[in-house]
Design an enzyme around this catalytic site. Structure first.
Site, PDB file in Angstrom:
ATOM      1  N   ASP B 310      58.210   4.543  33.251  1.00 54.44           N
ATOM      2  CA  ASP B 310      58.024   5.963  32.979  1.00 54.44           C
ATOM      3  C   ASP B 310      59.061   6.750  33.749  1.00 54.44           C
ATOM      4  O   ASP B 310      59.349   6.443  34.897  1.00 54.44           O
ATOM      5  CB  ASP B 310      56.621   6.392  33.418  1.00 54.44           C
ATOM      6  N   ASP B 347      52.281  31.160  40.122  1.00 54.14           N
ATOM      7  CA  ASP B 347      52.342  29.837  39.483  1.00 54.14           C
ATOM      8  C   ASP B 347      52.306  28.753  40.552  1.00 54.14           C
ATOM      9  O   ASP B 347      53.202  28.637  41.375  1.00 54.14           O
ATOM     10  CB  ASP B 347      53.666  29.782  38.687  1.00 54.14           C
ATOM     11  N   PHE B 380      49.521  29.367  32.392  1.00 55.42           N
ATOM     12  CA  PHE B 380      50.023  28.495  31.324  1.00 55.42           C
ATOM     13  C   PHE B 380      48.821  27.894  30.608  1.00 55.42           C
ATOM     14  O   PHE B 380      47.857  27.450  31.222  1.00 55.42           O
ATOM     15  CB  PHE B 380      50.859  27.368  31.946  1.00 55.42           C
ATOM     16  N   MET B 386      53.070  29.150  27.433  1.00 61.18           N
ATOM     17  CA  MET B 386      53.909  30.065  28.224  1.00 61.18           C
ATOM     18  C   MET B 386      53.074  30.544  29.393  1.00 61.18           C
ATOM     19  O   MET B 386      51.854  30.554  29.336  1.00 61.18           O
ATOM     20  CB  MET B 386      54.322  31.284  27.390  1.00 61.18           C
TER      21      MET B 386
END
Lengths: 561, 685
Positions: B310, B347, B380, B386
């Protein structure tokens, strides 16, 4: 000595030069391709298949293939027994040969069916030309054909994916005999006749000795045709008791050269065919190199021993150990033959092994004890060698930290079991066979020699029997019920145990998928691997036989040095 | 101090075990050593018979041989016991976690007050249990309700608690771990005896250790060699009798000498150490905090030639970092930075924080007064894709290019073509573009950079040298993926990977004959994990992933695969090295023994006594003493494994052949001679 060197070098060059094209041809034949001989032989081939019916068309797995091999060999065995026991009642018997003893018939039948050609009799006095032709010569062809067939069945396992099919035994056998062995032996038989090898249905010729005027019988026979295939098919059973030392079998240096090439050419060609068949010429090259190194080492050893380990005289034309050797062949050709005939499991002789120097006799014996894999028998030599390659691959694979793989096939427990059976059978039978012999109260009396040389004699003969070679260390009383039965059983087991194991190995390999090649894959064609393969072969051989060699030729050597 | 004590205890235990393992049934499991065992019994019997006048060899010599053979067996047992002991210590600590607890069984999530108390071992699959803070989770299961932090140190050794919650990829819990805060309702997925902990204990104890295919193949080879040597030695009895009759001197060999020869020749070194190599390999894996469900999986790891890794966490650092503000024409960089910073203040994601950091570095923009701004943050969400902020009359949004574009167009704004260009450029560099808009006006792009981990490139180069191809799996678009792949030096990549695409890729490689290893944690990884040849499930992953994998990484470290491959290869190499060594040793042993064996029959054979050993007695004794000592000498190697470097196969082969093949040829010549000298000095032989 330099003449010997040049001769032997010339021989090796011619051998390779002829072996490679024959390898290409055999490859095409065995993969069912159209070849230039098809024009004459294809109709004959079709007819044989029609006669064989449905059996000649089906694809066979290991079980069916093995069954066919065994059934065919059993019928062959019965046929040879039949001729040997009842030859007195048949025509084509100018010398009036009687039916042989049951034990001799048993021994000889197995011997020829298993491509050993151990002979406990002298052909010219014991057998009629008809028996030689219909029983023995036929077996010379088909027993070699069976070996080649089984080899290609194994190779099909290497190249197929998720398939149990090994091909069809009857087709393989037919093609090997019809396209490869028959045409070649025809050519060689003609060359031999040109050199003076006898080919006659007539009986013995009466003649008088020049010196004494004594009347003697000189036996003739259908020798040339039988000798051609006896060499080609790695059989080795002579028409005459003295085998290829006898002038009627091998009259000139040229006939000797041709016969010697014939001994090795099919095993050499098969190695080339192997490379082509698995689509990797390099793999064939590795085996070819290893076989050649062993052959050349043995050749140097025997020649040197025969040349230098005997008293030398000044002002004598030929020096070295010439006892038991034909003057027309000398040390060079005799040493070359001794090495060739034991490298390939041929077993014919042009000089008496008994008279070789201790080391000169030990090396041919060791070549047999390696399992008849240095070129070896037709087909059987190469599949034996492949078993050693797989063993080496296994150890090397562990050493580099990967599950071992060869030609894209992973080597797993079942494969190892089969490989071990192939490798284990000959040495065990050699030793156990010798042991049983020594336990017989009369055994010492049967030997022609005493002391260490006597031990060598016994060991040589059992090495020969238990590796399907067939050559003998002259001197031993071989035609006894005890030895006929013991030898017969040994030859039988050593032929069919590895053969069956090889077929099942082939099927098991065929079932697997192909593993992709990467940098982490162990190369089985580079120098390191080639060296390791050599090491493994020599080590297994030496570890198995060093003690008994110590009682035989090694002791013999130190006593006489 | 404690360490040395436990070590001492382990040694004492191993010594005890060495004696216990002398039982015939245990010996029978190892055919090579069983031959030595029979030899020891036989020589012992011969020794006692000598008192009754049945004399085979001098009684003292027979006794010496018998004793050395018994010691050889004890050494072999000790090697196995010490390897097992290491596992047992680990198992003991696991066992302390597996204690019976009273579980609170409930009927449904809604009826948490109706509790029936049952013993954990009586729980059945499908039962619901309620576990609150401070309690131990009674059995493996899936969280069906609630979220809690769980201390899994009993299994992983990692002391920081982890979050377990219903739904998603973090729902699996393991029996024996402890809930530290909150409460969980768990549906039991395993019953007593087959739980994760049970399996783990069985694996580390070695009781569940089945022989792996390569081990079986090797065993077959060793048995074959032993069989050959058995025949070689046994037939010498009649052969020497025969030879002495033929030559008229000497006599047959004694049984004692033949047994000594057989033991020398049989591949006892590898035979004695074979099982300890296997056990040690397993415990090396356990030490790396990986739990293999079968020994076969470790071997397969050595064969792997495709590694599917990954991207996130393995090749790149888990988090992307803002590295540049790229404004469109007519917009100042400061303006873009200001808007981006403002929208990211709340955020909490690493990306968001990195934007704030970058704005501070570039323009020294700091925190603001949200109250004065009357700001509302827009989180978000999967639906809008967004995030942003609304304040006073303004709205700022940031997000992936296509979503923002749609948002702007729908609102009636214009989306400049230049922005598309910047986005493409960023993606081409392997970065993630984040478009920022303020009131329908596109300000520009924040360049989020994927940081390739230090040293991975070199690691992948080593892998390539070994023939292992690395493939990066990522959800990124092909352009981004290609750029990162190039930077990290992987051989290939799978972009926009879906579980189906992964599965497809694995199948395709397997079809071509490759062996594929991968790691995974989510339920949607399960099909691919089940298909892969070596499948490492993260311990943090779901139950489905764990069941589909054949190894579990307790650390949940994405780079673990690389270590697993190394351990797998090392295991096979150790076996190969000791086998080669063992067989090569025989040559020297022959040279020690054969000249003296036949000395009585053919005194001339003394010429072969290359080592100049003192006497027949000392030669044979030296050889079998060497044979016993070499086992002990090699125990550390069997436990540690041979040294291993990433190199192409041909180089590894050459190196190991030199060390263990040539070394195996030479070493015993020296050692046997030394032992002979010592024996001579102390007056034996």
């Amino acid at each position: 000595m330099s003449a010997i060197l040049i001769n032997q070098l010339l021989f090796l060059v011619v051998l390779i030069g002829l072996g490679i094209p024959l390898g290409f041809y055999t490859y095409q034949v065995m993969s069912g391709k159209h070849v230039w001989t098809s024009a004459f032989l294809a109709p004959l081939e079709k007819m044989i298949y029609r006669l064989l019916g449905k059996q000649a068309k089906v694809e066979m797995n290991a079980k069916k293939y093995t069954f066919s091999v065994l059934a065919f060999s059993f019928l062959s065995f019965i046929a040879v027994m039949f001729f040997m026991l009842l030859q007195g009642y048949f025509p084509g018997n100018p010398n009036g040969a009687e039916g042989t003893s049951l034990s001799l018939a048993f021994n000889t039948a197995i011997s020829f069916v298993t491509n050993t050609n151990w002979q406990a009799y002298a052909g010219e006095t014991t057998l009629s030309p008809l028996t030689q032709m219909l029983a023995l010569t036929v077996q010379n062809f088909v027993s070699a054909g069976v070996g080649i067939a089984v080899l290609f069945a194994l190779l099909r396992g290497f190249i197929s994916k998720n398939s149990r099919n090994l091909g069809n035994f009857w087709q393989d056998l037919t093609r090997a005999v019809l396209y490869v062995l028959l045409p070649l032996s025809l050519v060689i038989a003609l060359i031999l006749v040109s050199q003076g090898v006898v080919q006659s249905f007539g009986g013995a010729v009466e003649t008088y000795l020049l010196e004494t005027g004594e009347k003697v019988l000189v036996p003739l026979g259908t020798a040339a045709s039988q000798i051609a295939i006896k060499q080609l098919g790695t059989n080795g059973g002579g028409y005459f008791g003295a085998n290829s030392a006898f002038p009627f079998e091998n009259p000139t240096v040229f006939s000797n050269f041709v016969e010697n090439i014939a001994i090795l050419i099919i095993p050499v060609a098969l190695i080339v065919s192997f490379g082509l068949f698995v689509k990797e010429m390099k793999q064939g090259r590795t085996i070819l190199i290893v076989s050649f190194i062993l052959l050349v080492l043995a050749l140097i050893g025997v020649t040197m021993s025969e040349y230098y380990m005997a008293p030398h005289f000044t002002d004598v034309l030929a020096n070295g150990n010439l006892e038991g050797k034909e003057v027309r062949f000398g040390i060079g050709w005799s040493s070359l033959w001794a090495v060739s005939t034991t490298a390939a499991s041929n077993g014919s002789v042009n000089a008496m092994m008994d008279s070789f120097t201790p080391l000169g006799g030990m090396i041919p014996m060791f070549l047999m004890q390696l399992g008849e894999i240095v070129f070896g028998g037709a087909g059987s030599g190469l599949y034996g060698m492949i078993a050693f390659v797989l063993l080496t691959v296994f150890i090397a694979g562990l050493l580099v930290g990967r599950t071992p793989e060869y030609l894209g096939k992973k080597i797993e427990p079942f494969d190892m079991k089969m490989v071990c059976l192939v490798i284990l059978t000959p040495p065990i039978l050699t030793l156990v066979g010798s042991m049983i012999f020594t336990l017989h109260p009369d055994s010492a009396a049967w030997l022609g020699n005493s002391g260490a040389h006597g031990f060598s004699e016994m060991l040589y003969n059992f090495s020969s029997l238990a590796n399907n070679n067939g050559s003998a260390f002259a001197g031993m009383e071989t035609n006894t019920t005890f030895l006929n039965v013991l030898g017969g059983c040994i030859m039988l087991l050593v032929r069919f145990i590895p053969m069956t194991a090889i077929l099942f190995l082939g099927e098991n390999l065929g079932k697997k998928k192909m593993v992709a090649v990467s940098e982490g894959t162990l190369s089985t064609t580079n120098g390191t691997f080639t060296f390791m393969l050599l090491g493994v072969i020599l080590l297994i051989g030496a570890l198995s036989f060093l003690p008994v060699m110590g009682l035989g030729p090694i002791a013999d050597f130190f006593i006489h040095s | 101090m404690k360490e040395t004590e436990s070590r001492k205890a382990m040694m004492v235990d191993a010594l005890k075990q060495s004696l216990v393992k002398c039982a015939p049934l245990i010996q029978l499991k190892n055919p090579v050593m069983f031959v030595v065992y029979l030899g020891a019994i036989l020589t012992t019997v011969l020794y006692f018979l000598s008192f009754m006048g049945i004399k085979d060899q001098s009684a003292g010599f027979t006794l010496a041989i018998a004793l050395i053979l018994w010691v050889t067996i004890l050494f072999a047992n000790f090697a196995e016991a010490i390897a097992e002991g290491r596992g047992r210590a680990q198992a003991d600590s696991l066992k302390s976690a597996r204690k019976e607890v009273i579980a609170k069984k409930v009927k449904s999530i809604k009826a948490l007050d109706q509790v029936t108390e049952v013993i954990s071992s009586d729980l059945k699959k499908g039962d619901l249990v309620y576990v609150v803070a401070g309690e131990q989770i009674p059995m493996d299961g899936d969280v069906v309700d609630g979220a809690a932090s769980v201390d899994e140190s009993a299994i992983t050794g990692e002391s920081a608690p982890v979050i377990r919650e219903s739904g998603g990829d973090r729902s699996a819990v393991t029996g024996g771990t402890t809930v530290v805060s909150d409460a969980l309702v768990i549906q039991v997925t395993a019953e007593s005896g087959e739980s994760f902990l049970d399996k783990m204990i069985a694996m580390v104890e070695g009781s569940a250790r089945k022989k792996t295919p390569n081990e079986i193949s090797l065993q077959i080879l060793l048995i074959t060699l032993t069989l050959i040597f058995l025949v070689v030695s046994a037939t010498l009895l009649p052969f020497t009798r025969y030879s002495s009759a033929l030559s008229g001197s000497g006599s047959a060999l004694s049984l004692t000498v033949i047994i000594a020869l057989l033991v020398c020749l049989a591949p006892t070194t590898i035979g004695a150490l074979l099982s300890s190599i296997g056990i040690a390999g397993m415990s090396r894996l356990n030490k790396a905090n990986v739990l293999a469900m079968s020994g076969r999986a470790i071997e397969a790891a050595g064969d792997v030639d495709i590694l599917m890794l990954d991207k996130t966490g393995t090749i790149t650092l888990g988090n992307r970092k803002a590295s540049e503000f790229l404004p469109v024409a007519g917009v100042e960089e400061f303006e873009l930075a200001d808007a981006a910073q403002l929208s990211s203040l709340a955020d909490e994601t690493a990306e968001g924080r990195s934007i704030v950091v970058l704005a501070k570095e570039r323009f020294d923009i700091r925190g603001r007064d949200f109250k004065a701004l009357q700001a509302t943050f827009i989180d978000f969400s999967a639906k809008t894709r967004m995030s942003g902020i609304d304040y006073q009359e303004h709205e700022i949004r940031k997000g992936a290019a296509d979503t923002v574009k749609k948002f702007v167009m729908e609102a009636g704004g214009t989306y400049p073509a230049e922005c598309d260009e910047i986005v493409a450029k960023v993606a081409g560099l392997g970065g993630t573009p984040l478009v920022v808009v303020k009131n329908k006006t596109v300000l520009g792009v924040v360049y989020l950079k994927d940081i390739v981990k230090n040293g991975v490139k070199e690691r992948f180069e080593d892998m390539r040298a070994m023939g292992i191809k690395t493939i990066m799996i990522t959800g990124d678009n092909p352009m981004t993926a290609a750029a990162i792949a190039a930077e990290a030096g992987v051989d290939d990549f799978l972009a926009e990977a879906t579980p189906e695409a992964k599965l497809q890729l694995i199948r395709q490689y397997q079809e071509e004959g490759h062996l594929v290893a991968m790691t995974g944690d989510g339920t949607n990884d399960a099909p691919a994990l089940a298909q892969a040849d070596v499948a490492v499930a993260m311990n943090t992953g779901t139950q489905a992933a764990k069941e589909a994998g054949n190894m579990i990484d307790l650390d949940s470290s994405p780079t673990k695969l690389i270590d697993i491959v190394r351990i797998g290869k090392q295991l096979l190499m150790t076996r190969g090295a000791l086998t080669t060594f063992s067989i090569a040793n025989d040559v020297a042993k022959y040279f020690a023994i054969i000249p003296v064996l036949f000395y009585a029959i053919y005194p001339q054979l003394d010429a072969l006594n290359l080592m100049g050993l003192n006497s027949p007695t000392s030669a044979i004794l030296s050889a079998i003493i060497y044979n016993a000592l070499i086992i002990v000498a090699l125990i550390p190697l069997s436990l540690k494994g041979v040294s291993y470097k990433e190199m192409p196969a041909s180089q590894i082969l050459r190196h190991n052949l030199l060390v263990y093949g040539l070394g195996g040829l030479v070493a015993p010549f020296i050692a046997i001679k030394l032992i002979d000298v010592v024996l001579t000095v102390i007056g034996v032989g």
